[in-house]
Design an enzyme around this catalytic site. Structure first.
Site, PDB file in Angstrom:
ATOM      1  CG  ASP A 134      -2.234   0.360   1.081  1.00 22.27           C
ATOM      2  OD1 ASP A 134      -2.638   0.288  -0.066  1.00 22.27           O
ATOM      3  OD2 ASP A 134      -2.924   0.719   2.056  1.00 22.27           O
ATOM      4  CB  CYS A 214     -16.133   5.130  -1.596  1.00 14.13           C
ATOM      5  SG  CYS A 214     -15.724   3.773  -0.520  1.00 14.13           S
TER       6      CYS A 214
HETATM    7  S1  SF4 Z   1     -19.439   3.106   0.404  1.00 12.96           S
HETATM    8 FE1  SF4 Z   1     -20.081   1.560  -1.051  1.00 12.96          FE
HETATM    9  S2  SF4 Z   1     -18.286   1.179  -2.319  1.00 12.96           S
HETATM   10 FE2  SF4 Z   1     -17.581   2.253  -0.527  1.00 12.96          FE
HETATM   11  S3  SF4 Z   1     -16.937   0.604   0.867  1.00 12.96           S
HETATM   12 FE3  SF4 Z   1     -19.082   1.124   1.376  1.00 12.96          FE
HETATM   13  S4  SF4 Z   1     -20.344  -0.276   0.203  1.00 12.96           S
HETATM   14 FE4  SF4 Z   1     -18.276  -0.334  -0.677  1.00 12.96          FE
END
Ligand code: SF4
Ligand code: SF4
Length: 311
Positions: A134, A214
């Protein structure tokens, strides 16, 4: 006497990686990532990386392992399981991504990779290589896919058929030729659970995650205020988000890790919402002294708690 021969080297590396605790090891030929270049360019152009400038930097290095290790011949992908024994994020508590329960994985895994390089040098000879977790511009998932340890799922994460997706991916790039593994097929099939479950619609279409929508990005990377339009959508996640992994049927095969350093501290495991809300900077420093959660800094975590708590 030193070992000799491609297959002997390969077997040695795979055996040692297992002894060091890695669950899967796959090897791909180090070459320019031809297919990825236009995809990466488009993804960056559409600004899917949000404020993650490191994604846009080192464009060349990200695509060409020889730019990271002179004379690179092999990219070794290693998976390290972090699926916890207990889910500490039960009702009544805020949620922290499983990968961050224990000690920062960068340190834990880097040490193991260094041991592996050391063993390779001892038994094989003067091998030049670098280890990545990473930390440098390596396209881990792409290499992992190429080396057959899994496929990239519709949630854009690496999925392993035996154990799902709760893995750290590490890479060793070395200038030694080995026996290469090939990619495996995609087993997502007609499933769309991750797309359906994502609360912020960050998976905009199968295999495409808009990083800038996200929850992981908002709670860890974003430096500014979280946009109000996402209020009420975080489902109690205050550091990262595991929803698109928790719903994935392949994670039914996940098995608890064997790494003591990944165990959550007793204090963390017991935290309820009010403990998070009342946490002082002193407690934050103590609990997360060796944890990846430190990345948000105290102010960032408080921002997340407030945003989610008021949602
Ligand atoms: S926001 Fe959506 S894409 Fe991002 S980790 Fe959570 S479930 Fe997955
Ligand atoms: S939830 Fe379904 S579609 Fe999403 S990654 Fe898992 S198997 Fe693939």
């Amino acid at each position: 006497m030193k070992l000799s021969g491609k297959s002997t080297y390969t077997q040695f590396i795979k055996d040692k990686s297992r002894e060091l605790g890695f669950d899967f090891c796959g090897i791909a030929k180090a070459a320019f990532l031809e297919e990825e270049a236009p995809r990466l360019e488009t993804w960056l152009r559409q600004n899917n990386h949000g404020q993650m400038a490191y994604m846009a930097n080192h464009f060349d290095k990200r695509l060409d392992p020889a730019k990271l290790v002179e004379g690179a011949k092999s990219v070794i992908t290693l998976l390290y399981n972090y699926y916890p024994h207990q889910d500490i994020c039960q009702e009544g508590s805020y949620k922290v991504s499983k990968y961050a329960y224990g000690e920062d994985y960068h340190f834990v895994i880097k040490k193991k990779l260094q041991t592996l390089i050391h063993l390779i040098r001892e038994e094989i000879g003067d091998v030049n290589g670098r280890a990545f977790v990473d930390s440098a511009p390596v396209m881990e998932r792409t290499w992992a896919k190429k080396s057959g340890v899994g496929w990239i799922g519709k949630n854009s994460l690496l999925l392993n058929k035996q154990q799902g997706s709760f893995f750290f991916i590490a890479e060793l790039i070395i200038d030694l030729e080995l026996v290469y593994d090939g990619p495996i097929k995609d087993y997502c099939g007609t499933c769309t659970r991750c797309l359906d479950a994502c609360p912020t619609d960050a998976i905009t279409q199968p295999y495409v995650v808009d990083g800038s929508r996200c929850i992981s990005y908002f709670t860890i990377e974003l430096k500014e205020a979280i946009p109000q339009e996402y209020k009420g959508k975080f489902k109690d996640w205050i550091f990262g988000c595991d929803i698109c992994q928790d719903v994935c049927p392949w994670n039914r095969h996940a098995r608890p890790h064997k790494e003591p350093a990944f165990e959550p501290s007793e204090e963390l495991a017991k935290m309820k919402k009010n403990d998070w809300e009342e946490m002082t900077e002193e407690v934050f420093r103590k609990i997360f002294k060796r944890s990846a959660v430190k990345r948000t800094k105290f102010a960032g975590l408080k921002r997340n708690i407030k945003f989610v708590g008021e949602g």
